[in-house]
Design an enzyme around this catalytic site. Structure first.
Site, PDB file in Angstrom:
ATOM      1  N   TYR A  14       0.813  -1.222   0.000  1.00 29.18           N
ATOM      2  CA  TYR A  14       0.000   0.000   0.000  1.00 29.18           C
ATOM      3  C   TYR A  14       0.847   1.272   0.000  1.00 29.18           C
ATOM      4  CZ  TYR A  14      -3.599  -3.298   1.429  1.00 29.18           C
ATOM      5  OH  TYR A  14      -4.457  -4.360   1.486  1.00 29.18           O
ATOM      6  N   HIS A  19      -4.300   6.541  -1.110  1.00 29.63           N
ATOM      7  CA  HIS A  19      -4.884   6.493   0.234  1.00 29.63           C
ATOM      8  C   HIS A  19      -3.810   6.664   1.316  1.00 29.63           C
ATOM      9  CE1 HIS A  19      -8.762   6.077   1.949  1.00 29.63           C
ATOM     10  NE2 HIS A  19      -8.776   4.784   2.216  1.00 29.63           N
ATOM     11  N   PHE A  64      -5.890  -1.065   9.707  1.00 28.55           N
ATOM     12  CA  PHE A  64      -6.304  -0.551   8.414  1.00 28.55           C
ATOM     13  C   PHE A  64      -7.100   0.723   8.632  1.00 28.55           C
ATOM     14  CE2 PHE A  64      -4.796  -4.620   7.166  1.00 28.55           C
ATOM     15  CZ  PHE A  64      -4.228  -4.362   5.926  1.00 28.55           C
ATOM     16  N   ASN A  66     -10.013   1.984   8.314  1.00 28.26           N
ATOM     17  CA  ASN A  66     -11.307   2.100   8.993  1.00 28.26           C
ATOM     18  C   ASN A  66     -11.244   1.826  10.497  1.00 28.26           C
ATOM     19  OD1 ASN A  66     -10.854  -0.617   8.648  1.00 28.26           O
ATOM     20  ND2 ASN A  66     -12.915  -1.100   7.944  1.00 28.26           N
ATOM     21  N   ASN A 112     -13.452   6.719   5.661  1.00 31.01           N
ATOM     22  CA  ASN A 112     -13.568   5.763   6.762  1.00 31.01           C
ATOM     23  C   ASN A 112     -12.563   6.004   7.880  1.00 31.01           C
ATOM     24  OD1 ASN A 112     -15.790   4.393   5.726  1.00 31.01           O
ATOM     25  ND2 ASN A 112     -14.499   3.076   4.472  1.00 31.01           N
TER      26      ASN A 112
END
EC number: 3.1.1.29
Length: 191
Positions: A14, A19, A64, A66, A112
């Site tokens: 990631y 993000h 993560f 959220n 989120n």
């Protein structure tokens, strides 16, 4: 003490995703502060340093996106950092790439990570540095949002990143030194 949180998802896969721009800015701020994330607590990577003459706690939640609120709330409570001294750096679909904006409070805008922080802190008045990443265009754009935020910046966008991250760092330091109103007046008008 200020608490500066970069939002992102943990893991090498990631690392360069849109993000994860919050992590990217925090990594750059750590370099400026000559600090490092040398502890793991609050389900986060944590480090302390001095930025703009102020002690700063840097946090990158390792849950993560959220679930990131847990890390933020635990760090703020442990270090007794008031919500007004918490800055969350996050990607923002509703701003075009290249647009950065500081703001205090507000809703989550469907993000989120912000939803989790608001829920865990029980307060939405923390400061946000919204880093515009743009959003997908065309047919089925809404359905493509998840894939979009979990994609890497393209070559043209990557060429802009260093200057944008530098600007995000300047905004952060001005917020620390002179407060939110001054930083907003200086930077929010610039595209």
């Amino acid at each position: 003490m200020k608490l500066i949180v970069g939002l992102g998802n943990p893991g090498r896969e990631y690392e360069r995703h849109r993000h994860n721009i919050g992590f990217m800015v925090v990594e750059a701020l750590l370099s400026r502060a000559r600090a490092q994330l040398n502890q793991e607590k609050f389900a986060a990577k944590v480090g302390q340093g001095t930025l703009a003459g102020e002690r700063v706690l840097f946090v990158e939640p390792q849950t993560f996106m959220n679930l990131s609120g847990r890390s933020v709330a635990e760090a703020a409570r442990f270090f007794k950092v008031p919500v007004a001294d918490v800055l969350v750096i996050h990607d923002e679909l509703d701003l075009p790439l290249g647009r950065l904006q500081l703001k205090a409070g507000g809703g989550s805008g469907g993000h989120n990570g912000l939803k989790s922080i608001v829920s865990s802190l029980g307060d939405e008045s923390f400061i946000r540095l919204r880093f515009g990443i743009g959003k997908p265009e065309g047919p089925n754009a809404r359905e493509r949002v998840s894939d979009y935020v979990l994609s890497n910046f393209d070559d043209g966008e990557r060429r802009e990143m260093d200057a944008l991250i530098d600007r995000a760092m300047d905004m952060t330091e001005l917020w620390i030194r002179e407060g939110l109103s001054v930083a907003m007046n200086r930077f929010n008008r610039k595209a």
